[in-house]
Write a protein that holds these residues in place. Structure first.
Motif: not given
Length: 168
Positions: A29-34, A42-44, A69-71, A84-86
């Motif tokens: 899962d690419t979301a596991t990068l975060i 981050i969402v909050h 926020y991601a950067d 994966d960042v994208n």
């Protein structure tokens, strides 16, 4: 709400995830990068900024906020692959857009609580009691006196049948 939902869907998965504390993330899962805790934070943070800006009636550009926020996050935690960042940014944008949509629908409601520990003692028909507790992102009260529990990360509206909770 996500712990209850997990239990209703699969008591075994609930046990492994919440009692044994075994992570429920797939390495593909690419979301596991975060990690999920960071993803949620981050969402909050983005949603808090959106809520503040909507009070001030400033323009809200979700794509710009997610990029910012991601950067900032990836400056502190250098990823192995920027492809994966994208994908992670796309996941963040999707969740924030869904959360923003819920925010817009609930704009006129009275916000009773934000990110506070809430506990409720649920009494089953057989007399047993279950303590439900958690830190919902937001709890709004409708004009009819009902409560809406909002979780920004899942951004889903889940209706639970109280009779079904009694069967476990």
């Amino acid at each position: 709400p996500s712990a209850i939902e997990s239990y209703v869907e699969c008591p075994r998965r609930f046990y492994l995830q919440y009692v044994e504390r075994i992570p429920n993330e797939s390495p593909d899962d690419t979301a596991t990068l975060i990690p999920s805790s960071d993803f949620g934070s981050i969402v909050h943070e983005i949603m808090e900024e959106i809520v503040d800006k909507s009070r001030d009636e400033e323009g809200i550009n979700i794509d710009v906020l997610v990029e910012k926020y991601a950067d900032d996050y990836f400056k502190k935690r250098i990823p192995f692959s920027y492809a994966d960042v994208n994908n992670a940014k796309a996941d963040l944008k999707s969740v924030v857009n869904a959360a923003y949509s819920i925010h817009q629908k609930n704009k006129g409601l009275s916000t009773e609580s934000k990110e506070e520990n809430i506990s409720y003692l649920f009494e089953c028909r057989d007399g047993n009691k279950i303590l439900l507790s958690g830190y919902p992102d937001r709890v709004d009260k409708t004009e009819q006196g009902k409560y809406k529990i909002i979780d920004y990360k899942t951004s889903r509206i889940v209706k639970h049948d109280p009779d079904k909770l009694d069967t476990f």
